[in-house]
Motif scaffolding. Sequence first.
Motif, mmCIF file in Angstrom:
data_model
loop_
_atom_site.group_PDB
_atom_site.id
_atom_site.type_symbol
_atom_site.label_atom_id
_atom_site.label_comp_id
_atom_site.label_asym_id
_atom_site.label_seq_id
_atom_site.Cartn_x
_atom_site.Cartn_y
_atom_site.Cartn_z
ATOM 1 N N PRO A 70 0.792 -1.234 0.000
ATOM 2 C CA PRO A 70 0.000 0.000 0.000
ATOM 3 C C PRO A 70 0.820 1.278 0.000
ATOM 4 O O PRO A 70 0.259 2.354 -0.240
ATOM 5 C CB PRO A 70 -0.823 -0.119 1.288
ATOM 6 C CG PRO A 70 0.005 -0.999 2.192
ATOM 7 C CD PRO A 70 0.671 -1.977 1.276
ATOM 8 N N GLU A 71 2.128 1.201 0.269
ATOM 9 C CA GLU A 71 2.939 2.413 0.266
ATOM 10 C C GLU A 71 3.124 2.967 -1.146
ATOM 11 O O GLU A 71 3.093 4.190 -1.345
ATOM 12 C CB GLU A 71 4.320 2.123 0.859
ATOM 13 C CG GLU A 71 4.355 1.857 2.332
ATOM 14 C CD GLU A 71 5.769 1.581 2.791
ATOM 15 O OE1 GLU A 71 6.274 2.357 3.608
ATOM 16 O OE2 GLU A 71 6.380 0.596 2.319
ATOM 17 N N PHE A 72 3.323 2.068 -2.113
ATOM 18 C CA PHE A 72 3.724 2.519 -3.444
ATOM 19 C C PHE A 72 2.728 2.163 -4.545
ATOM 20 O O PHE A 72 2.987 2.420 -5.719
ATOM 21 C CB PHE A 72 5.114 1.984 -3.770
ATOM 22 C CG PHE A 72 6.170 2.495 -2.821
ATOM 23 C CD1 PHE A 72 6.548 3.824 -2.851
ATOM 24 C CD2 PHE A 72 6.747 1.662 -1.878
ATOM 25 C CE1 PHE A 72 7.507 4.312 -1.963
ATOM 26 C CE2 PHE A 72 7.707 2.133 -0.994
ATOM 27 C CZ PHE A 72 8.084 3.474 -1.030
ATOM 28 N N SER A 73 1.616 1.547 -4.180
ATOM 29 C CA SER A 73 0.479 1.368 -5.082
ATOM 30 C C SER A 73 -0.760 1.744 -4.296
ATOM 31 O O SER A 73 -1.026 1.170 -3.238
ATOM 32 C CB SER A 73 0.382 -0.075 -5.584
ATOM 33 O OG SER A 73 1.454 -0.383 -6.457
ATOM 34 N N ASP A 74 -1.495 2.711 -4.790
ATOM 35 C CA ASP A 74 -2.624 3.277 -4.054
ATOM 36 C C ASP A 74 -3.679 2.200 -3.762
ATOM 37 O O ASP A 74 -4.304 1.675 -4.692
ATOM 38 C CB ASP A 74 -3.237 4.404 -4.876
ATOM 39 C CG ASP A 74 -4.286 5.186 -4.109
ATOM 40 O OD1 ASP A 74 -4.712 4.719 -3.036
ATOM 41 O OD2 ASP A 74 -4.680 6.265 -4.583
ATOM 42 N N PRO A 84 0.352 6.452 -6.042
ATOM 43 C CA PRO A 84 -0.164 7.347 -5.013
ATOM 44 C C PRO A 84 0.139 8.813 -5.337
ATOM 45 O O PRO A 84 0.968 9.129 -6.193
ATOM 46 C CB PRO A 84 0.591 6.904 -3.751
ATOM 47 C CG PRO A 84 1.042 5.512 -4.035
ATOM 48 C CD PRO A 84 1.333 5.496 -5.513
ATOM 49 N N ALA A 85 -0.528 9.712 -4.633
ATOM 50 C CA ALA A 85 -0.289 11.140 -4.805
ATOM 51 C C ALA A 85 1.155 11.484 -4.427
ATOM 52 O O ALA A 85 1.770 10.795 -3.595
ATOM 53 C CB ALA A 85 -1.252 11.932 -3.939
ATOM 54 N N PRO A 86 1.716 12.540 -5.016
ATOM 55 C CA PRO A 86 3.113 12.888 -4.738
ATOM 56 C C PRO A 86 3.430 13.048 -3.254
ATOM 57 O O PRO A 86 4.507 12.634 -2.790
ATOM 58 C CB PRO A 86 3.296 14.211 -5.490
ATOM 59 C CG PRO A 86 2.301 14.162 -6.600
ATOM 60 C CD PRO A 86 1.129 13.422 -6.042
ATOM 61 N N TRP A 120 10.736 6.981 -11.635
ATOM 62 C CA TRP A 120 9.717 7.949 -12.073
ATOM 63 C C TRP A 120 8.879 8.431 -10.890
ATOM 64 O O TRP A 120 8.527 9.608 -10.800
ATOM 65 C CB TRP A 120 8.832 7.335 -13.161
ATOM 66 C CG TRP A 120 8.042 8.369 -13.923
ATOM 67 C CD1 TRP A 120 6.695 8.575 -13.881
ATOM 68 C CD2 TRP A 120 8.556 9.332 -14.851
ATOM 69 N NE1 TRP A 120 6.337 9.615 -14.724
ATOM 70 C CE2 TRP A 120 7.468 10.092 -15.327
ATOM 71 C CE3 TRP A 120 9.839 9.627 -15.322
ATOM 72 C CZ2 TRP A 120 7.620 11.128 -16.249
ATOM 73 C CZ3 TRP A 120 9.987 10.653 -16.246
ATOM 74 C CH2 TRP A 120 8.888 11.391 -16.683
ATOM 75 N N MET A 121 8.568 7.550 -9.948
ATOM 76 C CA MET A 121 7.808 7.965 -8.775
ATOM 77 C C MET A 121 8.591 8.977 -7.941
ATOM 78 O O MET A 121 8.011 9.924 -7.395
ATOM 79 C CB MET A 121 7.404 6.757 -7.945
ATOM 80 C CG MET A 121 6.315 5.921 -8.602
ATOM 81 S SD MET A 121 5.471 4.766 -7.481
ATOM 82 C CE MET A 121 6.742 3.526 -7.257
ATOM 83 N N LEU A 122 9.888 8.799 -7.849
ATOM 84 C CA LEU A 122 10.707 9.813 -7.178
ATOM 85 C C LEU A 122 10.644 11.139 -7.925
ATOM 86 O O LEU A 122 10.578 12.210 -7.310
ATOM 87 C CB LEU A 122 12.158 9.337 -7.050
ATOM 88 C CG LEU A 122 12.426 8.327 -5.933
ATOM 89 C CD1 LEU A 122 13.785 7.663 -6.124
ATOM 90 C CD2 LEU A 122 12.370 9.015 -4.564
ATOM 91 N N GLN A 123 10.655 11.087 -9.253
ATOM 92 C CA GLN A 123 10.498 12.302 -10.039
ATOM 93 C C GLN A 123 9.163 12.984 -9.725
ATOM 94 O O GLN A 123 9.093 14.201 -9.563
ATOM 95 C CB GLN A 123 10.559 11.965 -11.530
ATOM 96 C CG GLN A 123 11.911 11.508 -12.045
ATOM 97 C CD GLN A 123 12.865 12.667 -12.261
ATOM 98 O OE1 GLN A 123 12.526 13.645 -12.908
ATOM 99 N NE2 GLN A 123 14.043 12.573 -11.689
ATOM 100 N N VAL A 124 8.102 12.192 -9.658
ATOM 101 C CA VAL A 124 6.770 12.737 -9.390
ATOM 102 C C VAL A 124 6.733 13.400 -8.010
ATOM 103 O O VAL A 124 6.099 14.439 -7.822
ATOM 104 C CB VAL A 124 5.703 11.626 -9.498
ATOM 105 C CG1 VAL A 124 4.346 12.105 -9.006
ATOM 106 C CG2 VAL A 124 5.600 11.150 -10.945
ATOM 107 N N ALA A 125 7.431 12.801 -7.039
ATOM 108 C CA ALA A 125 7.485 13.369 -5.695
ATOM 109 C C ALA A 125 8.405 14.579 -5.614
ATOM 110 O O ALA A 125 8.355 15.329 -4.633
ATOM 111 C CB ALA A 125 7.943 12.305 -4.700
#
Length: 293
Positions: A70-74, A84-86, A120-125
Amino acid sequence: MTGSSPIALPDSLVSTGWLADNLTAPGLRVFDTTCFLVPDPKTALRAESGRASYEAGHIPGAGFLDITGPEFSDPSGRFRFTMPAPERLAAAFGAHGIGDDTAVVLYAADNPSWATRFWWMLQVAGHDNAAVLDGGLKKWTAEGRPVEAGAERHPAATLTPKPRPHLVVDREGVLEALAAGHCVVNALTPEQHAGTGGTHYGRPGRIAGSVNVASRDLLDPLTNAFIPQAEIEAAMRAVGALQAERVVPYCGGGIAASVTTFWLTRLGHRNVALYDNSLGEWVTDPELPMQTG
């Protein structure tokens, strides 16, 4: 790790040799991001966490980031792997020891798309100081480099969110891109793109009007490293991606397409957005156009 001096990553793609030389550098965190897609008669492909594989053997000092959790997939998302949201991403990364000054190297045991997804998720954050390990664990172990068993959890850090929601689009964003004549790129195999074979997600084929650069074909199957950058650039240019004003990559669920977003960004494109739920979402609406052939 907050307050430490960040190590300078040489690039967004680092070699096994570089990592071996810098593995214990202050301010560097390494993470295994492995997930396995297992054939399943009910769902076509079932996602299994790579945690057991990580605990059996990983690069020394590496932590584990679990995209199936649940941390990295909403968990409230309708589709598998929904990002998940940024702000939530920043909090989750911080809980694993990634702070504002942390340099991050990401790898997977086999398919690098898990590592590029986390990149990419780090980029989004809003965190830019990250790289993908070229060849991942397969190349690392093939070179006789050390691994260790067990698990490691880094002390929590503070990652200040700097949201970049424009790096992700939904189906409306895809429709807008198509209407504007932008480049929509399918990262699945040529057979899946044509609708002639391979896994499909309810309706075979591709988003109508999209082009194809298979993420699979960007890898050397012997080493698991990416093929030469010049060849990847040529493949992107051949479908018009590098020349396009805006590019929207997609795949089945937003994982393989993260290889495309990663590489387009490395090649200098500054207007790239991942279609997060990809065909998993698109095929559920019969009004959304598909093509085969």
